[in-house]
Scaffold this motif. Structure first.
Motif, mmCIF file in Angstrom:
data_model
loop_
_atom_site.group_PDB
_atom_site.id
_atom_site.type_symbol
_atom_site.label_atom_id
_atom_site.label_comp_id
_atom_site.label_asym_id
_atom_site.label_seq_id
_atom_site.Cartn_x
_atom_site.Cartn_y
_atom_site.Cartn_z
ATOM 1 N N ALA A 253 0.844 -1.197 0.000
ATOM 2 C CA ALA A 253 0.000 0.000 0.000
ATOM 3 C C ALA A 253 0.877 1.244 0.000
ATOM 4 O O ALA A 253 2.098 1.157 0.184
ATOM 5 N N PRO A 254 0.278 2.415 -0.174
ATOM 6 C CA PRO A 254 1.066 3.645 -0.069
ATOM 7 C C PRO A 254 1.620 3.826 1.347
ATOM 8 O O PRO A 254 0.999 3.391 2.334
ATOM 9 N N PRO A 255 2.764 4.490 1.492
ATOM 10 C CA PRO A 255 3.348 4.688 2.824
ATOM 11 C C PRO A 255 2.437 5.446 3.784
ATOM 12 O O PRO A 255 2.567 5.300 5.001
ATOM 13 N N SER A 256 1.521 6.230 3.255
ATOM 14 C CA SER A 256 0.655 7.028 4.131
ATOM 15 C C SER A 256 -0.355 6.181 4.894
ATOM 16 O O SER A 256 -0.880 6.636 5.922
ATOM 17 N N TRP A 257 -0.635 4.952 4.426
ATOM 18 C CA TRP A 257 -1.774 4.207 4.993
ATOM 19 C C TRP A 257 -1.618 3.979 6.495
ATOM 20 O O TRP A 257 -2.509 4.301 7.286
ATOM 21 N N ALA A 296 -1.058 14.608 0.092
ATOM 22 C CA ALA A 296 -2.257 14.471 -0.742
ATOM 23 C C ALA A 296 -2.809 13.056 -0.625
ATOM 24 O O ALA A 296 -4.024 12.851 -0.481
ATOM 25 N N ALA A 297 -1.909 12.057 -0.680
ATOM 26 C CA ALA A 297 -2.339 10.668 -0.507
ATOM 27 C C ALA A 297 -2.869 10.439 0.900
ATOM 28 O O ALA A 297 -3.859 9.722 1.092
ATOM 29 N N TYR A 298 -2.242 11.054 1.868
ATOM 30 C CA TYR A 298 -2.640 10.917 3.274
ATOM 31 C C TYR A 298 -4.083 11.382 3.465
ATOM 32 O O TYR A 298 -4.908 10.673 4.045
ATOM 33 N N ALA A 299 -4.414 12.562 2.938
ATOM 34 C CA ALA A 299 -5.767 13.089 3.116
ATOM 35 C C ALA A 299 -6.795 12.247 2.374
ATOM 36 O O ALA A 299 -7.858 11.908 2.924
ATOM 37 N N GLY A 300 -6.491 11.886 1.127
ATOM 38 C CA GLY A 300 -7.448 11.134 0.339
ATOM 39 C C GLY A 300 -7.717 9.749 0.901
ATOM 40 O O GLY A 300 -8.874 9.333 1.041
ATOM 41 N N LEU A 340 -12.259 16.094 4.060
ATOM 42 C CA LEU A 340 -12.989 16.445 2.850
ATOM 43 C C LEU A 340 -12.716 17.877 2.386
ATOM 44 O O LEU A 340 -13.084 18.245 1.271
ATOM 45 N N LYS A 341 -12.056 18.664 3.214
ATOM 46 C CA LYS A 341 -11.683 20.023 2.825
ATOM 47 C C LYS A 341 -10.367 20.064 2.051
ATOM 48 O O LYS A 341 -9.967 21.117 1.549
ATOM 49 N N ALA A 342 -9.681 18.918 1.961
ATOM 50 C CA ALA A 342 -8.373 18.877 1.311
ATOM 51 C C ALA A 342 -8.520 18.901 -0.214
ATOM 52 O O ALA A 342 -9.517 18.416 -0.759
ATOM 53 N N PRO A 343 -7.534 19.462 -0.913
ATOM 54 C CA PRO A 343 -7.556 19.431 -2.378
ATOM 55 C C PRO A 343 -7.632 17.996 -2.895
ATOM 56 O O PRO A 343 -7.028 17.090 -2.330
ATOM 57 N N GLY A 344 -8.405 17.808 -3.951
ATOM 58 C CA GLY A 344 -8.557 16.487 -4.540
ATOM 59 C C GLY A 344 -9.777 15.739 -4.057
ATOM 60 O O GLY A 344 -10.143 14.706 -4.629
ATOM 61 N N LEU A 345 -10.427 16.269 -3.018
ATOM 62 C CA LEU A 345 -11.598 15.593 -2.461
ATOM 63 C C LEU A 345 -12.891 16.376 -2.719
ATOM 64 O O LEU A 345 -13.916 16.111 -2.091
ATOM 65 N N GLU A 346 -12.837 17.315 -3.652
ATOM 66 C CA GLU A 346 -13.999 18.168 -3.915
ATOM 67 C C GLU A 346 -15.220 17.359 -4.352
ATOM 68 O O GLU A 346 -16.348 17.647 -3.927
ATOM 69 N N ALA A 347 -15.010 16.348 -5.195
ATOM 70 C CA ALA A 347 -16.146 15.568 -5.693
ATOM 71 C C ALA A 347 -16.806 14.770 -4.571
ATOM 72 O O ALA A 347 -18.039 14.674 -4.510
ATOM 73 N N VAL A 348 -16.000 14.215 -3.685
ATOM 74 C CA VAL A 348 -16.567 13.474 -2.554
ATOM 75 C C VAL A 348 -17.298 14.437 -1.611
ATOM 76 O O VAL A 348 -18.400 14.134 -1.130
ATOM 77 N N ALA A 349 -16.696 15.585 -1.357
ATOM 78 C CA ALA A 349 -17.329 16.573 -0.479
ATOM 79 C C ALA A 349 -18.671 17.028 -1.051
ATOM 80 O O ALA A 349 -19.669 17.164 -0.320
ATOM 81 N N ALA A 350 -18.717 17.238 -2.373
ATOM 82 C CA ALA A 350 -19.970 17.650 -3.008
ATOM 83 C C ALA A 350 -21.020 16.551 -2.903
ATOM 84 O O ALA A 350 -22.212 16.827 -2.677
#
Length: 362
Positions: A253-257, A296-300, A340-350
C-alpha cells in the motif's frame, strides 16, 4: 467437548503445553480468539485460534475483480481470512527488519492454531489512558514504520507455516471498502437512502483516489496500525520497543496508509499537535519523501478509510448487535469532515453535501 476444543487440546499436547493454565482473552470484531497460557514455570504464551472454515476464502492472486466479488468479502478486500500462515509470514518479515513481532513457538496452519510469544497487556492505548506521555510512544511507532518503508517490499513473504503473497491494496479492495459506507449507513440511519444514481456518483467521486492509492502502493502496510494493536515492550528501545500484533491482513500500500491509521485513530483522540509532530518525525527519517504528494495521498486515503470504518461500525451495530461501536462514530465523522476540505476531495465533499445532511455527519 467440541471438535474444536479437541483440536486445541491435541495441539497444545504436541507443543508440550498440555498442562498450561488457559485463560481466554476478550473477543474483538473478528472470528479469531486468543487464550493466555501460563506454564508451570510461570512463563506466559498466547494461543491464537482461527478456524480456517470460519470465514470466506482469501484472495487468490490470479483472480479478476469479478472472481473476487464472487468469492466473497475477504477476496474483494484482500483480507487474509485470519490465516495463521499469513500471520506467521508477516511476523517473520517484520522480525527480519529488527522490528518486534511475536515469536512463533508452535504452529498448525491447516487447523488454524498457533502458540506465539506473549507481549503482555501494555497496549499503547492503555498506557496512555494510565497517564503515560503519548509522544515517545508515537515517535517510536513512526520509527518502526520508517524502517519498514525503507526495506525492500517482497511479493511473497516466507514464514514457518509457508509462503504468503503480499497483495496490492488495489482499486477493487479500496472501492469495496469505501462502499461499505453506502451499503450500511442507511441500515443504521433510516433517514439516509442512496439510489443507483447516487451510488454511481459515489464511486465516480472516489475513483481518482482509489486509482492513486493503487498506483502509489510501494511498501508493506500493517493495515491496522493503531494504539490498540501496538504494545509497549519494556526492555527494548527505539523501533523495537513497539510490539506489533494483528498484522495478518498486511498488503502492499502507499506509505501514508499506516500513518493515517495511527494518527487519525477511530478509538482514541490524537491531538493535532501530536499528529503534526509525528508526521514531521517521519519526514525527517525519510527525507527523500515528496511531502506534498505524500500529504495528498494521506488526506485522500484517510478520508476513504474513515468512510470505510463508518460503514464497518454501522454494520457492527445494525447487523451484529454491537452498539458500543456507536461511541467511535463521532470521531470518525470529525476526521472525515476535516479531510474532505483537502484538495482532490472536492467531488466526494460535493456528494456528501447532496446526500448526507450535515446534522447526520457527527
Amino acid at each position: 467437548m467440541s471438535d474444536r476444543e479437541a483440536l486445541r487440546l491435541d495441539f497444545l499436547r504436541s507443543a508440550g503445553l498440555a498442562e498450561a493454565v488457559r485463560a481466554p482473552l476478550p473477543g474483538d470484531a473478528s472470528t479469531r480468539r486468543y487464550e493466555r497460557l501460563t506454564t508451570a514455570s510461570g512463563a506466559t504464551l498466547m494461543l491464537m485460534d482461527q478456524a480456517p472454515a470460519a470465514e470466506s476464502r482469501p484472495c487468490d492472486p490470479s483472480w479478476t475483480p469479478e472472481q473476487r466479488h464472487a468469492h466473497g468479502w475477504n477476496a474483494v478486500a484482500r483480507l487474509s481470512a485470519g490465516r495463521i500462515e499469513a500471520f506467521a509470514a508477516v511476523a517473520a518479515h517484520l522480525k527480519s527488519l529488527g522490528l518486534s513481532a511475536p515469536e512463533i513457538v508452535a504452529v498448525d496452519a491447516p487447523n488454524g492454531l498457533a502458540v506465539i510469544e506473549d507481549f503482555g497487556d501494555t497496549l499503547f492505548a492503555r498506557v496512555i489512558e494510565a497517564g503515560a506521555d503519548p509522544a515517545p510512544l508515537y515517535r517510536a511507532a513512526v520509527e518502526a514504520l520508517a524502517i519498514l518503508h525503507a526495506a525492500p517490499t517482497p511479493e511473497v513473504l516466507s514464514g514457518p507455516a509457508g509462503d504468503w503473497p503480499l497483495l496490492t491494496y488495489d482499486q477493487t479492495a479500496l472501492q469495496g471498502g469505501v462502499d461499505l459506507f453506502v451499503d450500511w449507513l442507511p441500515k443504521l440511519i433510516p433517514a439516509l437512502s442512496f439510489d443507483d444514481d447516487a451510488i454511481a456518483e459515489w464511486r465516480a467521486a472516489w475513483a481518482p483516489i482509489t486509482a492513486a492509492g493503487e498506483a502509489g502502493a510501494s511498501v508493506m502496510a500493517h493495515r491496522d496500525y493503531h494504539a490498540e494493536n501496538l504494545i509497549r515492550l519494556d526492555g527494548r528501545t527505539g523501533a523495537a520497543s513497539v510490539g506489533m500484533i494483528d498484522f495478518q491482513d498486511a498488503v502492499k500500500a502507499p506509505p501514508s496508509w499506516d500513518l493515517h491509521s495511527l494518527l487519525q485513530d477511530a478509538r482514541r483522540d490524537v491531538a493535532p499537535e501530536l499528529e503534526a509532530l509525528a508526521l514531521d518525525h517521519y519526514f525527517a527519517l525519510r527525507p527523500e519523501t515528496d511531502r506534498e504528494a505524500f500529504m495528498a495521498a494521506y488526506a485522500g486515503l484517510a478520508a476513504l478509510n474513515e468512510a470505510r470504518i463508518l460503514g464497518i461500525f454501522a454494520r457492527l451495530i445494525a447487523r451484529d448487535g454491537k452498539p458500543r461501536y456507536a461511541a467511535f462514530m463521532p470521531r470518525m465523522w470529525a476526521h472525515l469532515n476535516a479531510n474532505l476540505k483537502a484538495p482532490g476531495l472536492e467531488a466526494v465533499a460535493a456528494w456528501m453535501d447532496r446526500h448526507v445532511p450535515e446534522d447526520l455527519r457527527r
